[in-house]
Write an enzyme that holds these catalytic residues in place. Structure first.
Site, PDB file in Angstrom:
ATOM      1  N   HIS A 197     -19.628  -1.241  13.360  1.00  0.00           N
ATOM      2  CA  HIS A 197     -18.417  -0.241  13.931  1.00  0.00           C
ATOM      3  C   HIS A 197     -17.326  -1.249  14.587  1.00  0.00           C
ATOM      4  O   HIS A 197     -16.215  -0.609  14.992  1.00  0.00           O
ATOM      5  CB  HIS A 197     -19.161   0.526  15.295  1.00  0.00           C
ATOM      6  CG  HIS A 197     -19.768   1.622  14.346  1.00  0.00           C
ATOM      7  ND1 HIS A 197     -19.536   2.999  15.219  1.00  0.00           N
ATOM      8  CD2 HIS A 197     -20.630   1.879  13.322  1.00  0.00           C
ATOM      9  CE1 HIS A 197     -20.602   3.916  14.271  1.00  0.00           C
ATOM     10  NE2 HIS A 197     -21.101   3.227  13.172  1.00  0.00           N
ATOM     11  N   SER A 256     -16.385   0.883   8.186  1.00  0.00           N
ATOM     12  CA  SER A 256     -16.859   0.722   6.752  1.00  0.00           C
ATOM     13  C   SER A 256     -16.015  -0.002   5.921  1.00  0.00           C
ATOM     14  O   SER A 256     -14.787   0.365   5.870  1.00  0.00           O
ATOM     15  CB  SER A 256     -17.410   2.011   6.119  1.00  0.00           C
ATOM     16  OG  SER A 256     -18.454   2.590   7.010  1.00  0.00           O
ATOM     17  N   LYS A 302     -22.340  15.056   3.876  1.00  0.00           N
ATOM     18  CA  LYS A 302     -22.684  14.074   2.499  1.00  0.00           C
ATOM     19  C   LYS A 302     -23.867  13.398   2.842  1.00  0.00           C
ATOM     20  O   LYS A 302     -24.797  13.453   1.661  1.00  0.00           O
ATOM     21  CB  LYS A 302     -21.297  13.262   2.400  1.00  0.00           C
ATOM     22  CG  LYS A 302     -21.565  12.673   1.042  1.00  0.00           C
ATOM     23  CD  LYS A 302     -20.056  11.582   0.907  1.00  0.00           C
ATOM     24  CE  LYS A 302     -20.245  11.400  -0.757  1.00  0.00           C
ATOM     25  NZ  LYS A 302     -19.143  10.556  -0.956  1.00  0.00           N
ATOM     26  N   ASP A 303     -24.223  12.651   3.991  1.00  0.00           N
ATOM     27  CA  ASP A 303     -25.336  11.916   3.995  1.00  0.00           C
ATOM     28  C   ASP A 303     -26.506  12.785   3.997  1.00  0.00           C
ATOM     29  O   ASP A 303     -27.685  12.515   3.595  1.00  0.00           O
ATOM     30  CB  ASP A 303     -25.503  11.364   5.590  1.00  0.00           C
ATOM     31  CG  ASP A 303     -24.756   9.954   5.508  1.00  0.00           C
ATOM     32  OD1 ASP A 303     -24.251   9.617   4.339  1.00  0.00           O
ATOM     33  OD2 ASP A 303     -24.473   9.331   6.485  1.00  0.00           O
ATOM     34  N   GLU A 336     -46.717  -6.520  -5.242  1.00  0.00           N
ATOM     35  CA  GLU A 336     -45.891  -5.011  -5.147  1.00  0.00           C
ATOM     36  C   GLU A 336     -44.820  -5.345  -6.103  1.00  0.00           C
ATOM     37  O   GLU A 336     -44.253  -6.279  -6.078  1.00  0.00           O
ATOM     38  CB  GLU A 336     -45.589  -4.634  -4.068  1.00  0.00           C
ATOM     39  CG  GLU A 336     -46.845  -4.320  -2.905  1.00  0.00           C
ATOM     40  CD  GLU A 336     -47.504  -3.002  -3.395  1.00  0.00           C
ATOM     41  OE1 GLU A 336     -48.398  -2.887  -4.337  1.00  0.00           O
ATOM     42  OE2 GLU A 336     -47.213  -1.871  -2.880  1.00  0.00           O
TER      43      GLU A 336
END
Ligand code: HEM
Lengths: 416, 251
Positions: free
Chosen positions: A217, A221, A245-246, A289
């Site tokens: 922040h 972004s 959107k998220d 894994e």
């Protein structure tokens, strides 16, 4: 300390009263609601919030598992099966947690490759990137220790192999192995300490995530064009556009996750882990894994001693060093790639190198899943070499010789 | 970038195909395969009969309690009767002595041998593994167990077998310490189903699949509901998103 006169008078109501004294609500409003965000973020920017949600899902499901799990070699395996069979909703919680680890890694890998493609690690976001790499490291440790807890054959033998790495370290190696295991072989003391650490580390991750967000922040972004945003027209408030959107992304992702949890819960796991751990019987193939496979391939690629001037690094130590180096090199990425342009969209040369790197990582993953025989060894070595050449040769060369394109000034300016 | 997602996705799907020299298993259609699959209770009961009359001499089924047999369609009295037909070791009593008593629905299936060493001693040194998780603990699950039980053939010429070892097409390495446990007619079905090896192996494999995951049907049913719910939710989010997108971006 801010002088009292600078603080605006309290707003009406309880929220206003609290917020005046503890500005938690204006903080949330500022960081989650109004937070100005570039308006052109694409689907690859969904994976940050997904990673945060996965972390929450892992912590919540993990705490419920811990209520019924017993960290004792005699009981661990059956306690997990008891969760599956006799605890209400236990199978769901366990499958969510088990597959959640894989989902978490899928999300984080995409998140990392997003950063690589769009140059999100470049100034001024170096520390943001470094915090991300630290999260990734602790995540790997958490997942490794979690996988030991159900105390199946792969739990035991995976732990045996991985803790044995430390023995490669000169002088203190053997002591270090015993310290991690808490005994000579992987045994009850190993299980109990792994459980304690497995419970602890996700909360360290939470702390790092908070710092990650603080750093995010600070400058906001990055964006697909990778340009610094100067025009206020290029930013929009986070809410409602990006919250929605998220949420769409979350919905699609949860369906993908559910497909595994409900219809193929053991697909990503290894059947041997449904056999109780047996120290007297080594499984035919010990495979980690899937999310560790590329690193496992790098570990095994170095099967020769490396002579230096005064001493030789034996192959085992060299493999361990290469494996750790393959993660740690990410910390130094902002200084290895010094090209001034961020996004691969404006770096045609880097774009090629990026896709090769991704392909190479997949090859490493495949090699890691195969027994180290025949051509696999050579492919693994070539891919390992490429991995490091990418960072230590190609990126510095591109920084120097790749032409610097003229970048658009604003997001709306058309690019040719 | 779309390529990136696709390749990562395909990668995750490709992975479990790792183990190298795996033997191709004949695929069987099970009533429980697929998202809508269900167990056939009659088949489970027959499979249970096979387990009980044949496999239970050597193999334990320690994670299953008699009360779980309700899933197979037995009622409470039947379960009590089945449980009571087993001797369960219990104690110590007030005199400090161990004793045996008839089983209760809450008891688990007793182990056929007092301990691992005794089991090995009775089987030429090989341990008959617990069967509760067998279909989860092998690649191929029920297909593997069925293939294994039907996979006994003459060893090819020159293939050395030690005493107490048998040739099996599907056992890794082809050597198994379990003699072929089933033959045509070995178990007397009461419901008119064919008394063949093929039928026995299907039934016992289905039964073991249930034993490994008694909640499988519940899992799939919940899954369908969850998918529907999340699907609708996502659609609503998406429509909302489109609205907001038009307003914010004016596009
Ligand atoms: C970063 C987040 C986490 C990751 C990546 C993670 C990963 C894992 C993995 C891979 C397993 C093995 C699953 C299996 O094969 O059965 C596991 C098991 C377990 N985890 Fe976590 N975990 C996380 C957070 C937590 C937290 C916060 C707790 C809370 C106490 C927890 C408690 C447990 C327990 C009790 C088990 C054993 C039960 C089981 O194996 O299913 N985990 N974890």
């Amino acid at each position: 300390m801010e002088s009292e006169s600078k603080i605006p008078p309290a707003k009406k109501g309880i929220i206003g009263w609290i917020d005046h004294r503890l500005p938690i609500f204006s903080f949330m409003d500022h960081e989650l609601n109004r937070y100005p965000t570039p308006k052109n973020l694409n689907i690859w920017w969904n994976f940050g919030s997904l990673a945060g949600i996965m972390l929450m899902i892992m912590i919540i499901s993990g705490i419920f598992l811990a209520m019924n799990y017993t960290a004792n070699t005699q009981m661990a395996f059956n306690s997990v099966e008891r969760i599956m069979r006799d605890v209400n909703g236990g199978w769901l919680i366990r499958y969510l947690h088990m597959n959640g680890a894989s989902m978490f890694f899928i999300v984080v890998y995409i998140h990392i490759f997003r950063g690589l493609y769009y140059g999100s690690y470049k100034p001024p976001r170096e520390l943001l990137w470094a915090l991300g790499v630290a999260i990734f490291l602790i995540m790997m440790a958490t997942a490794f220790m979690g996988y030991v807890l159900p105390w199946g054959q792969m739990s035991l033998w995976g732990a045996e192999v991985i803790t044995n790495f430390f023995s490669a370290i000169p002088v203190v190696g053997e002591d270090l192995v015993q310290l991690t295991r808490g005994s000579f072989a992987v045994d009850n003391p190993t299980l109990t300490r792994f459980f304690a650490l497995h419970y602890l580390m996700p909360f360290l991750i939470v702390g790092l995530v908070v710092l990650h967000l603080v750093a995010l922040h600070r400058f906001g972004s990055n964006n697909p064009k990778g340009i610094d945003i100067t025009s206020p027209k290029d930013k929009i408030p986070f809410h409602p556009y990006y919250t929605l959107k998220d949420l769409v992304g979350l919905g699609v992702f949860l369906m993908f996750y559910s497909a595994f949890v409900f219809f193929a819960p053991d697909y990503l796991g290894h059947p041997d882990n449904y056999i109780p751990a047996n120290p007297l019987q080594t499984p035919a193939h010990i495979v980690p894994e899937w999310y560790f496979l590329p690193f496992y391939a790098i570990l095994r690629a170095i099967d020769f001693d490396i002579p230096l001037l005064l001493f030789t690094i034996d192959s085992k130590l060299a493999g361990v060093l290469a494996m750790f180096a393959s993660v740690l090199v990410l910390f130094f990425l902002p200084w290895l790639d010094r090209h001034p342009v961020r996004s691969a969209r404006f770096r045609p040369w880097y774009k090629i190198v990026f896709w090769l790197f991704l392909f190479n990582a997949l090859v490493l993953g495949y090699v890691g899943s195969q027994p180290p025989e025949g051509t696999m060894i050579m492919i693994g070595q070539a891919a390992t070499a490429w991995y490091f050449i990418h960072f230590f040769v190609l990126l510095p060369l591109l920084s120097k010789y790749e032409p610097v394109a003229t970048l658009p000034k604003t997001l709306d300016e058309p690019t040719i | 970038m779309r390529l990136l997602f696709l390749s990562l996705f395909l990668f995750t799907l490709m992975l479990p195909a790792h183990a190298a020299e795996r033997i191709e298993l004949p695929e069987h259609t099970w009533t429980f395969s697929g998202p809508l699959g269900k167990f056939d209770q009659n088949q489970l009961q027959r499979g249970f009969q096979v387990y009980r009359e044949v496999c239970a001499t050597c193999h334990s089924l320690s994670l299953i309690a008699f009360r779980n047999l309700g899933d197979l369609g037995y009622n409470e009295d039947e379960i009590k009767a089945i449980a009571a037909s087993y001797e369960i070791k219990d104690g110590p009593n007030d005199m400090g002595e161990m004793f045996t008593r008839p089983g209760r629905p809450s008891d688990h299936f007793p182990d056929p041998f007092p301990n691992r060493k005794a089991a090995e001693a009775a089987n030429n040194g090989a341990y008959p593994p617990d069967l509760s998780l067998m279909t989860k603990a092998r690649h191929g699950g029920a297909d593997y167990v069925k293939a294994l039980l039907m996979g006994y053939t003459e060893a090819p010429a020159g293939f050395d077998l030690a005493d107490g070892q048998y040739y099996n097409r599907f056992m890794p390495g082809h050597r198994i310490a379990m003699a072929a446990p089933l033959l045509d007619g070995a178990v007397d079905y009461k419901d008119g189903s064919p008394k063949t090896l093929d039928q026995y192996t299907s039934d016992v494999s289905a039964f073991l699949t249930w034993a490994a995951e008694p909640y499988m049907i519940q899992r799939k049913e919940t899954g369908l509901r969850v998918m529907l719910y999340i699907g609708l939710m996502t659609l609503i989010f998406y429509l909302n998103y489109r609205l907001v997108k038009r307003r914010v971006k004016g596009a």
